[in-house]
Design a protein around this motif. Structure first.
Motif, mmCIF file in Angstrom:
data_model
loop_
_atom_site.group_PDB
_atom_site.id
_atom_site.type_symbol
_atom_site.label_atom_id
_atom_site.label_comp_id
_atom_site.label_asym_id
_atom_site.label_seq_id
_atom_site.Cartn_x
_atom_site.Cartn_y
_atom_site.Cartn_z
ATOM 1 N N GLY A 17 0.772 -1.277 0.024
ATOM 2 C CA GLY A 17 -0.021 0.005 0.112
ATOM 3 C C GLY A 17 0.874 1.177 0.132
ATOM 4 O O GLY A 17 0.357 2.365 -0.028
ATOM 5 N N THR A 18 2.000 1.118 -0.004
ATOM 6 C CA THR A 18 3.146 2.392 -0.014
ATOM 7 C C THR A 18 4.059 2.034 -1.098
ATOM 8 O O THR A 18 4.073 0.844 -1.576
ATOM 9 N N TRP A 23 9.548 5.323 -5.346
ATOM 10 C CA TRP A 23 9.654 5.393 -6.838
ATOM 11 C C TRP A 23 9.914 6.690 -7.214
ATOM 12 O O TRP A 23 10.800 7.266 -7.939
ATOM 13 N N ILE A 24 9.071 7.681 -6.553
ATOM 14 C CA ILE A 24 9.174 9.275 -6.989
ATOM 15 C C ILE A 24 10.496 9.819 -6.505
ATOM 16 O O ILE A 24 11.235 10.534 -7.244
ATOM 17 N N TYR A 77 20.688 9.732 -0.790
ATOM 18 C CA TYR A 77 19.486 9.454 -0.970
ATOM 19 C C TYR A 77 19.047 8.250 -2.113
ATOM 20 O O TYR A 77 18.638 7.179 -1.738
ATOM 21 N N HIS A 78 19.585 8.680 -3.465
ATOM 22 C CA HIS A 78 19.478 7.792 -4.544
ATOM 23 C C HIS A 78 20.116 6.581 -4.257
ATOM 24 O O HIS A 78 19.657 5.410 -4.482
ATOM 25 N N ALA A 79 21.352 6.350 -3.641
ATOM 26 C CA ALA A 79 22.117 5.245 -3.317
ATOM 27 C C ALA A 79 21.571 4.412 -2.280
ATOM 28 O O ALA A 79 21.201 3.100 -2.350
ATOM 29 N N SER A 80 20.669 4.972 -1.299
ATOM 30 C CA SER A 80 19.955 4.115 -0.155
ATOM 31 C C SER A 80 18.673 3.637 -0.784
ATOM 32 O O SER A 80 18.663 2.508 -0.634
ATOM 33 N N LEU A 81 18.148 4.315 -1.757
ATOM 34 C CA LEU A 81 16.800 3.681 -2.374
ATOM 35 C C LEU A 81 17.468 2.663 -3.153
ATOM 36 O O LEU A 81 17.053 1.535 -3.310
ATOM 37 N N ARG B 87 17.641 7.072 -20.198
ATOM 38 C CA ARG B 87 16.795 6.104 -20.919
ATOM 39 C C ARG B 87 15.546 5.409 -20.083
ATOM 40 O O ARG B 87 14.493 5.605 -20.644
ATOM 41 N N HIS B 88 15.896 5.207 -18.813
ATOM 42 C CA HIS B 88 14.896 4.831 -17.664
ATOM 43 C C HIS B 88 13.801 5.914 -17.841
ATOM 44 O O HIS B 88 12.728 5.542 -17.577
ATOM 45 N N LEU B 89 14.382 6.921 -17.557
ATOM 46 C CA LEU B 89 13.488 8.189 -17.269
ATOM 47 C C LEU B 89 12.396 8.384 -18.336
ATOM 48 O O LEU B 89 11.267 8.809 -18.394
#
Lengths: 128, 130
Positions: A17-18, A23-24, A77-81, B87-89
């Motif tokens: 549900g989350t 993703w965003i 943040y990006h590397a963590s996700l 490319r993914h975007l």
């Protein structure tokens, strides 16, 4: 109304549900890093020298310091996700999985804090 | 919860190897390598913050053979992950899903990453030599 079976609901099966935010967040940090990383790469190539004084002077310039902090935050943040998804996909043993996920998250928080603090120290110490 | 060991998707035993899945795997591998690179970058910044002696040691490590190879690897990982990320975007926005186009964009991404890596190092080495 939920389409889950009562048994499925009790066992916590089905979608969490989350996940939209994950993703965003991954895409938002990706978009931010396109200009930031290119700026960083080009800066490394165009710096007069990579010795202590040139790099200190470069990092300490207010615009550069802000951009570097933004880069460190977006990167952490990006590397963590990203590493979280990799761990979730390939580690199945429950104990190992939760341990790795916990360590990864804490390491990346530490990464962001260390990066911000390092840039701040260099910027405040350097004579303008 | 009962555990049955069923085969897991993507069913590697019946999966034909192709460029799209290779590049997808490469995206994850380069991303993981770049996460490590992020730690190296912050270590470099911390060394800079710690003073001239620490920064000299950090630069000496990066200048060693192992350091240079790691930097070369990270450069390729960066340019690949950047190009393939764009490319993914585009896919996320709903463009380029056509099979032939996805194949072409895949080849373009690899070519672009190699070219950018070569250009970056050519410029870097020229500047060191100058």
């Amino acid at each position: 109304m939920s389409l889950k079976s009562p048994l499925g609901r009790v066992l916590g099966l089905g979608s969490a549900g989350t996940g939209t935010e994950h993703w965003i967040g991954q895409r938002l940090s990706a978009v931010a890093m396109v200009p930031l990383t290119l700026w960083f790469a080009i800066s490394l190539l165009t710096l007069p020298s990579l010795d202590f004084y040139s790099v200190t002077a470069w990092v300490a310039a207010p615009l550069h310091a802000v951009l570097l902090i933004l880069l460190v935050v977006a990167l952490s943040y990006h590397a963590s996700l990203g590493t979280q998804v990799v761990a979730e996909d390939y580690l199945h043993a429950p104990g190992l999985r939760i341990t790795v996920l916990t360590v990864l998250r804490l390491l990346h928080v530490g990464l962001a804090v260390a990066g911000i603090f390092a840039v701040f120290l260099v910027a405040t110490r350097a004579p303008l | 919860m009962s555990q049955v060991s069923r085969p897991l998707s993507p069913h590697l035993q019946v999966y034909r190897w192709q460029i799209s899945n290779t590049l997808s795997i490469l995206h994850r591998l380069t991303g993981t390598a770049l996460a490590l690179g992020g730690f190296a970058l912050v270590a470099w910044l911390l060394a800079l913050a710690s003073g001239q002696a620490a920064f000299t040691v950090a630069n000496a490590l990066l200048g060693s053979l192992v350091g240079q190879l790691a930097l070369l690897g990270w450069t390729f990982c960066f340019f690949y992950h950047l190009c393939n990320g764009v490319r993914h975007l585009a896919w996320d926005a709903g463009h380029g899903f056509d099979k032939a186009l996805a194949r072409k964009s895949g080849i373009a991404v690899v070519t672009g990453a190699v070219l950018l890596t070569v250009i970056f190092w050519a410029v870097a080495l020229t500047r060191v030599a100058a």
